[in-house]
Design a protein around this motif. Structure first.
Motif, short mmCIF file in Angstrom:
data_model
loop_
_atom_site.label_atom_id
_atom_site.label_comp_id
_atom_site.label_asym_id
_atom_site.label_seq_id
_atom_site.Cartn_x
_atom_site.Cartn_y
_atom_site.Cartn_z
N UNK A 34 0.53 -1.45 0.18
CA UNK A 34 -0.31 -0.50 -0.48
C UNK A 34 1.30 1.29 0.38
N UNK A 35 0.18 1.95 -0.71
CA UNK A 35 1.89 3.56 -0.79
C UNK A 35 0.92 4.55 -1.20
N UNK A 36 0.87 5.62 -0.79
CA UNK A 36 0.66 6.88 -2.05
C UNK A 36 1.68 7.43 -2.89
N UNK A 37 1.20 7.72 -3.86
CA UNK A 37 1.68 8.06 -5.00
C UNK A 37 2.27 9.59 -4.84
N UNK A 38 2.78 10.18 -5.95
CA UNK A 38 3.36 11.19 -5.99
C UNK A 38 1.89 13.02 -6.31
N UNK A 39 1.02 12.30 -6.62
CA UNK A 39 -0.55 13.34 -6.83
C UNK A 39 -0.86 12.96 -5.20
N UNK A 40 -0.88 12.02 -4.32
CA UNK A 40 -1.37 12.37 -3.65
C UNK A 40 -2.82 10.81 -3.23
N UNK A 41 -2.24 10.20 -4.57
CA UNK A 41 -3.85 8.82 -4.68
C UNK A 41 -3.16 7.88 -3.65
N UNK A 42 -3.55 6.82 -3.25
CA UNK A 42 -4.11 6.14 -2.98
C UNK A 42 -3.53 4.54 -3.35
N UNK A 43 -2.49 3.44 -3.54
CA UNK A 43 -2.57 2.72 -4.29
C UNK A 43 -2.21 1.95 -3.85
N UNK A 44 -2.27 0.87 -4.05
CA UNK A 44 -2.06 -0.78 -3.74
C UNK A 44 -2.34 -2.06 -4.75
N UNK A 45 -1.14 -3.03 -4.36
CA UNK A 45 -0.87 -3.70 -5.68
C UNK A 45 -0.64 -5.12 -4.75
N UNK A 46 -1.01 -6.30 -5.62
CA UNK A 46 -1.25 -7.35 -4.38
C UNK A 46 -0.74 -8.45 -5.66
N UNK A 47 0.55 -9.33 -4.82
CA UNK A 47 0.48 -10.94 -5.67
C UNK A 47 0.32 -11.35 -4.46
N UNK A 48 0.58 -13.06 -5.91
CA UNK A 48 0.18 -14.33 -4.79
C UNK A 48 1.70 -15.47 -5.41
N UNK A 49 2.27 -15.60 -4.47
CA UNK A 49 3.70 -16.21 -4.79
C UNK A 49 4.30 -15.51 -6.42
N UNK A 50 4.49 -15.78 -6.94
CA UNK A 50 5.53 -15.06 -8.01
C UNK A 50 4.37 -14.40 -8.46
N UNK A 51 3.00 -14.48 -8.82
CA UNK A 51 2.17 -14.11 -9.95
C UNK A 51 2.04 -12.25 -9.74
N UNK A 52 1.74 -11.56 -10.79
CA UNK A 52 1.04 -10.36 -10.02
C UNK A 52 -0.57 -10.89 -10.23
#
Length: 640
Positions: A34-52
């Protein structure tokens, strides 16, 4: 200069760490960033083992007075805390359930200094998150938009059901979650309906599957769906059509001071994960029904699926009560217009008669106010607490066990509140509930265990109406265990063993139909067979249906692929029931290792040479067994 560079590196590193946090599943296979980008928008990403599983996806809310969609700052993140719970389901894929996850609360602040938390809980088979706002004001507000997205790689595929457009269809009764699935399409494919896509929404990237849904939707919430357009494979959560309301009442989530959103849930892993996961009830609110002694799962006869409107009459319903009694089924459902064609006084006679046969009666109701034009009755008796209480007391007094309530208005907040008000009042009068023409129940069967089942599916009644649906039955049924029926009870009204009593020709074998009695989960299973049709069914198959359990203790996925074929094992006490269906145009061979189930003997039921016939074989419970499922065919195997 080197000291300056080093200090700059340290500052940059610390800033980066402060703007990004992570959480993993207990087994470390699922990772969320979970992160905040340069524009101040909240972002998240998700991985399962080695798969995005999910690329950078969005989070955030807007309310009447606050904007948590941009200009955000990540303020703090709690330590990761283990959470666990144990709960029992009266009816479901598994009776005893254990939920274990890692929890982390991340605090964000917008440019006006207002705070919002996002709580993540990650188990070994699902990611869940919810929004929490704590305000000092007591002014009533709405959530005006949710920014949540699910951004899949363009290599992913999707299996999705289009959402029906409000106020369309027969007598303006849509939406009712009753479309065929779009199968194995590229992510980013636009929905054929402007209303978008419904939950559960199934996706695959490489060998990792993801099933999206929501839970803990309460009376202050609306239900959500996915937007019709998903550019670059990014699916956005959207609120319902403004017409999906109780007339004059609310559409959007509403709150005062504090707001906690429903859980957004992504079940992740193999197809076995999807079939065996209980994520949809793990995150649902615990039961609020203290006295559950009246909640008895069962099987039911139902005349309407065969003889339709003209036979909701006294003699026909008595015939179906006798049918239920003969089959050792617990219920008989009397459908629309019973109040005009039979009447309350004669319904009491039927209820008294059914009681002598150990059969309980269920009665149909029209939920509608002025949001559809359906003329069926009883109508408008459930719209207010006062009217519901009067009607429910009357039903309890004459010995009715439950109600089937049809034709709801959609997913707006006021409609969700209506569903839950009905459930709360029904519990007071010890009445079981079946919602039809309805929304996906989203884990309500845990919170209100007397909600025995919900339609929210293109069920067998559609097959009786037209050949087009009959032609698609096999592939449609092979989708449902992976999607609609993955977490929530489903009133598909399955299992027509002899033939459809209209001009429609069934394209599946009788063994296929028998298998659906095990594959599909419902607190009350309303079967699509008639007394006359059952007379053509062999005695051993009738005996199987008399002994078929009404609840299950456990589940195992054996094999399958959405829309093509599916084989599932369900346990009840000392027996395992394994059922499979094949929707493909060629036979499908299944390799079963019977030794894994540790039973002594097995009985295999498949189709015979004639379209409506069965073959039963006795097998040893040990070793490996190959089973060939013919096109549009099926089987049931009982191990004990």
């Amino acid at each position: 200069m080197r000291i300056v560079i080093a200090l700059l590196f340290i500052v940059t590193f610390c800033t980066s760490v402060a703007a990004q946090v992570g959480i993993t599943s207990p087994d470390k296979k699922i990772t969320v960033q979970i992160a905040v980008n340069a524009e101040g928008a909240i972002k998240y990403s998700l991985r399962h083992n080695q798969t995005e599983v999910l690329l950078s996806s969005s989070l955030g809310l807007t309310t009447t007075s606050s904007d948590f969609s941009k200009g955000m700052e990540l303020v703090s993140a709690s330590t990761v805390q283990p959470v666990s719970s144990n709960y029992t389901m009266i009816y479901a894929k598994r009776k005893q359930n254990t939920y274990t996850a890692n929890k982390r609360t991340i605090k964000f602040r917008n440019s006006n200094g207002q705070l919002m938390d996002i709580v993540f809980q990650v188990s070994n088979n699902a990611v869940a998150f919810q929004y929490v706002i704590t305000n000092k004001t007591t002014v009533a507000e709405n959530i005006t938009a949710e920014l949540t997205t699910y951004h899949f790689p363009l290599t992913a595929k999707a299996w999705l059901q289009p959402m029906q457009v409000s106020k369309t269809g027969w007598e303006q009764t849509n939406p009712a979650y009753e479309e065929h699935y779009v199968q194995d399409v590229a992510v980013g494919t636009k929905s054929p309906s402007a209303a978008g896509w419904i939950y559960p929404a199934l996706f695959r990237n490489n060998n990792t599957w993801a099933l999206i849904t929501e839970a803990s939707v309460d009376a202050t919430d609306c239900a959500t769906r996915l937007k019709a357009e998903s550019p670059d494979g990014e699916y956005a959560v959207v609120f319902p059509d403004p017409r999906e309301i109780i007339t004059g009442k609310g559409l959007l989530p509403t709150f005062q001071a504090n707001y906690t959103s429903p859980w957004r849930i992504i079940s992740i892993g193999s197809l076995a994960t999807i079939i065996e996961s209980t994520a949809g009830t793990d995150l649902a609110n615990p039961s609020v029904v203290k006295n559950t002694s009246f909640i008895k799962p069962g099987k039911s006869s139902w005349s309407w699926i065969n003889s339709k409107d003209d036979f909701i009459v006294y003699d026909e319903q008595k015939k179906y009560i006798d049918f239920a009694a003969k089959m050792n089924w617990q219920y008989c459902l009397i459908d629309a217009d019973w109040d005009r064609k039979i009447g309350y006084e004669k319904i009491k006679e039927l209820a008294d008669y059914a009681k002598t046969k150990n059969v309980g009666l269920l009665l149909w109701y029209n939920s509608a106010g002025d949001w559809n034009t359906v003329k069926y009755t009883p109508r408008n008796l459930l719209l207010t607490t006062e009217s519901r209480s009067k009607e429910f007391q009357r039903l309890k007094d004459i010995g009715i066990k439950g109600v089937k309530i049809d034709f709801f208005a959609g997913d707006g907040q006021s409609v969700i509140a209506y569903y839950l008000d009905i459930l709360k009042d029904a519990a007071k009068y010890e009445l079981l509930v079946n919602f039809h023409g309805a929304t996906l129940p989203r884990g309500w069967s845990r919170t209100f265990p007397h909600l025995m089942t919900t339609e929210a599916v293109r069920g067998f009644e559609m097959i009786t109406f037209g050949q087009g649906d009959a032609d698609k039955e096999a592939t449609h049924c092979a989708m449902l265990p992976f999607t609609r029926n993955a977490f929530d009870p489903m009133d598909f009204t399955p299992m027509n063993l002899y033939k459809i009593q209209t001009k429609v020709q069934r394209k599946t074998t009788s063994a296929f139909e028998l298998a659906t009695s095990v594959l599909f989960l419902s607190g009350i299973q309303h079967f699509a067979e008639s007394p006359d049709g059952m007379e053509h069914v062999p005695a051993n198959i009738q005996q199987f249906l008399k002994e078929l359990p009404t609840t299950w203790d456990d589940v195992k996925f054996i094999d399958g692929f959405p829309g093509k074929y599916v084989v599932i094992a369900r346990k009840y006490k000392n027996k395992w029931y394994i059922a499979g269906i094949n929707a493909q145009q060629s036979s499908q061979t299944i390799d079963l290792n019977l030794s894994l189930f540790k039973k002594q003997k097995a009985s295999l039921i498949t189709e015979g040479d004639a379209p409506l016939s069965f073959i039963e074989k006795k097998l040893t419970g040990k070793g490996k067994q190959k089973i060939s499922i013919q096109p549009s065919g099926g089987f049931v195997l009982v191990l004990e």
